[in-house]
Design a protein around this motif. Structure first.
Motif, mmCIF file in Angstrom:
data_model
loop_
_atom_site.group_PDB
_atom_site.id
_atom_site.type_symbol
_atom_site.label_atom_id
_atom_site.label_comp_id
_atom_site.label_asym_id
_atom_site.label_seq_id
_atom_site.Cartn_x
_atom_site.Cartn_y
_atom_site.Cartn_z
ATOM 1 N N PRO A 210 0.844 -1.199 0.000
ATOM 2 C CA PRO A 210 0.000 0.000 0.000
ATOM 3 C C PRO A 210 0.884 1.256 0.000
ATOM 4 O O PRO A 210 2.044 1.201 0.396
ATOM 5 N N ILE A 211 0.309 2.358 -0.464
ATOM 6 C CA ILE A 211 1.059 3.626 -0.471
ATOM 7 C C ILE A 211 0.498 4.511 0.632
ATOM 8 O O ILE A 211 -0.714 4.769 0.684
ATOM 9 N N LEU A 212 1.389 4.954 1.489
ATOM 10 C CA LEU A 212 0.991 5.868 2.566
ATOM 11 C C LEU A 212 1.286 7.294 2.119
ATOM 12 O O LEU A 212 2.442 7.661 1.904
ATOM 13 N N HIS A 213 0.233 8.083 1.953
ATOM 14 C CA HIS A 213 0.402 9.500 1.624
ATOM 15 C C HIS A 213 0.481 10.254 2.947
ATOM 16 O O HIS A 213 -0.475 10.211 3.747
ATOM 17 N N SER A 214 1.597 10.928 3.152
ATOM 18 C CA SER A 214 1.922 11.404 4.501
ATOM 19 C C SER A 214 2.706 12.714 4.435
ATOM 20 O O SER A 214 3.115 13.172 3.360
ATOM 21 N N TYR A 215 2.883 13.306 5.578
ATOM 22 C CA TYR A 215 3.808 14.434 5.752
ATOM 23 C C TYR A 215 4.414 14.224 7.128
ATOM 24 O O TYR A 215 3.684 13.932 8.085
ATOM 25 N N PHE A 216 5.725 14.364 7.225
ATOM 26 C CA PHE A 216 6.387 13.939 8.465
ATOM 27 C C PHE A 216 5.814 14.609 9.712
ATOM 28 O O PHE A 216 5.664 13.991 10.751
ATOM 29 N N GLU B 85 3.869 -3.026 5.910
ATOM 30 C CA GLU B 85 4.879 -2.188 5.244
ATOM 31 C C GLU B 85 4.190 -1.392 4.156
ATOM 32 O O GLU B 85 3.445 -1.951 3.357
ATOM 33 N N ALA B 86 4.453 -0.096 4.105
ATOM 34 C CA ALA B 86 3.837 0.745 3.079
ATOM 35 C C ALA B 86 4.922 1.566 2.387
ATOM 36 O O ALA B 86 5.951 1.882 2.993
ATOM 37 N N THR B 87 4.674 1.897 1.144
ATOM 38 C CA THR B 87 5.574 2.807 0.426
ATOM 39 C C THR B 87 5.224 4.228 0.858
ATOM 40 O O THR B 87 4.054 4.614 0.827
ATOM 41 N N TYR B 88 6.246 4.986 1.240
ATOM 42 C CA TYR B 88 6.008 6.332 1.785
ATOM 43 C C TYR B 88 5.998 7.352 0.656
ATOM 44 O O TYR B 88 6.952 7.467 -0.106
ATOM 45 N N LYS B 89 4.908 8.114 0.573
ATOM 46 C CA LYS B 89 4.842 9.183 -0.430
ATOM 47 C C LYS B 89 4.588 10.482 0.324
ATOM 48 O O LYS B 89 3.544 10.652 0.961
ATOM 49 N N ALA B 90 5.570 11.378 0.265
ATOM 50 C CA ALA B 90 5.470 12.626 1.033
ATOM 51 C C ALA B 90 4.748 13.710 0.243
ATOM 52 O O ALA B 90 4.910 13.823 -0.971
ATOM 53 N N HIS B 91 3.958 14.504 0.958
ATOM 54 C CA HIS B 91 3.305 15.684 0.378
ATOM 55 C C HIS B 91 3.621 16.847 1.317
ATOM 56 O O HIS B 91 3.197 16.816 2.487
ATOM 57 N N HIS B 92 4.374 17.814 0.814
ATOM 58 C CA HIS B 92 4.815 18.901 1.690
ATOM 59 C C HIS B 92 3.655 19.876 1.919
ATOM 60 O O HIS B 92 3.264 20.622 1.011
ATOM 61 N N LEU B 93 3.122 19.858 3.135
ATOM 62 C CA LEU B 93 1.921 20.660 3.404
ATOM 63 C C LEU B 93 2.210 22.151 3.343
ATOM 64 O O LEU B 93 1.350 22.936 2.924
ATOM 65 N N ARG C 262 -2.758 20.086 -2.146
ATOM 66 C CA ARG C 262 -3.798 20.633 -3.029
ATOM 67 C C ARG C 262 -3.441 20.490 -4.515
ATOM 68 O O ARG C 262 -4.107 21.064 -5.373
ATOM 69 N N ALA C 263 -2.396 19.724 -4.797
ATOM 70 C CA ALA C 263 -2.041 19.464 -6.213
ATOM 71 C C ALA C 263 -3.139 18.593 -6.833
ATOM 72 O O ALA C 263 -3.733 17.752 -6.143
ATOM 73 N N ASP C 264 -3.372 18.812 -8.135
ATOM 74 C CA ASP C 264 -4.463 18.072 -8.806
ATOM 75 C C ASP C 264 -4.323 16.559 -8.632
ATOM 76 O O ASP C 264 -5.312 15.867 -8.390
#
Ligand SMILES: N[C@@H](CCC(=O)N[C@@H](CS)C(=O)NCC(=O)O)C(=O)O
Length: 216
Positions: free
Chosen positions: A4-10, A28-36, A42-44
Motif C-alpha cells: 500500500p502507499i501511505l500519503h503522509s507528511y512527516f 509495510e507501506a511505500t512512503y509518499k510525502a506531500h509537503h503541506l 492541493r495538487a491536482d
C-alpha cells in the motif's frame, strides 16, 4: 508483492497516528510525502486521490484510496485483528474510543494547519496569537483527559492495559504536535508517562516525525 502507499507528511499528527498503526499491525507501506507547507496536498494529482486535500491517505494494492486517519486505523484493525487496538469489553472499548476522539475530534480539527493559517490570513492573528490558540485548545481537552487517565481503576502502562492501542496512538501524535507550540506538559504527568512508555517501543520510534524520509 506490491505494498500500500501511505500519503503522509512527516509533521502531520494524523499521518503519525496512521504510521504507528501500520507499524503495530506489521504493514509495510511505500512512503509518499506531500509537503503541506508547499501546498502539495492541493495538487491536482493528490486531489484526484483525496478530494479533501488532507493527509494521510492509504492507497491499497488494488487502487482503493482510504482517507481519514481514524477510519483507516479502524479498517486496519478490522482486517488485521492482531494485535487488537481496542481493549476487551464494550465499556472499555467505548472509553478507549472516547479518549481517542477527545484528541481526534476536539483538539486536532481546531488546530489543523489550514485553521491556523486562516487565523492569520482571515483574522490578522500573529504567530504569538496562533500559538496561544493552539495551547488553549490543547489545555481544554488535555486537562479532562489527564483526569480520566489518573482516575483509571487499573493504572496500566498504556491507556488501556499493557499493550498500546487507539487511545495511545492519538495521545502520542498529539504530544509530538504540542512540542512545536511549546505546550507545558508539567500539568499532565499521566499523559507524559504514557507517552514515554509508548516511545520506548520501536514501532512508535519508527513512526515519529524525525524518522520519516521527508523530515527536515
Ligand atoms: N480528520 C482528518 C484530518 C486530516 C488532516 O487535517 N490532516 C492535516 C495534517 S495533520 C492536513 O492534511 N492539513 C493540510 C492543510 O491544513 O492544508 C484525519 O484524521 O485524517
Amino acid at each position: 508483492m506490491s505494498k500500500p502507499i501511505l500519503h503522509s507528511y512527516f509533521r502531520s499528527s494524523t499521518s503519525y497516528r496512521l504510521r504507528i498503526a501500520l507499524n503495530l499491525k506489521g504493514v509495510e507501506a511505500t512512503y509518499k510525502a506531500h509537503h503541506l507547507r508547499h501546498g502539495e496536498q492541493r495538487a491536482d494529482a493528490y486531489l484526484a486521490l483525496n478530494p479533501q486535500g488532507l493527509v494521510p491517505s492509504l492507497e491499497l494494492e488494488d487502487g482503493t484510496v482510504l482517507t481519514q486517519s481514524m477510519a483507516i486505523i479502524e479498517y486496519l484493525d478490522e482486517t488485521i485483528p492482531e494485535p487488537p487496538l481496542l481493549p476487551q469489553g464494550a465499556v472499555r472499548r467505548a472509553q478507549a474510543r472516547a479518549m481517542a476522539q477527545m484528541i481526534a475530534c476536539e483538539i486536532h480539527p481546531v488546530n489543523n494547519l489550514r485553521v491556523l493559517t486562516y487565523l492569520k490570513t482571515g483574522f490578522g492573528a500573529d504567530d504569538a496569537a496562533v500559538a496561544n490558540w493552539f495551547r488553549h485548545w490543547v489545555a481544554t481537552t488535555f486537562e479532562p483527559l489527564e483526569s480520566l487517565l489518573a482516575a483509571r481503576q487499573e493504572k496500566t502502562r498504556f491507556c488501556f492495559g499493557d499493550t498500546p492501542g487507539l487511545a495511545d496512538i492519538c495521545l502520542v501524535a498529539q504530544v509530538a504536535n504540542n512540542r512545536r507550540f511549546d505546550v507545558d506538559m508539567t500539568p499532565y504527568p499521566v499523559i507524559s508517562a504514557i507517552n514515554e512508555a509508548c516511545m520506548e517501543l520501536e514501532v512508535f520510534q519508527k513512526a515519529a516525525p524525525a524518522a520519516q524520509p521527508d523530515a527536515e
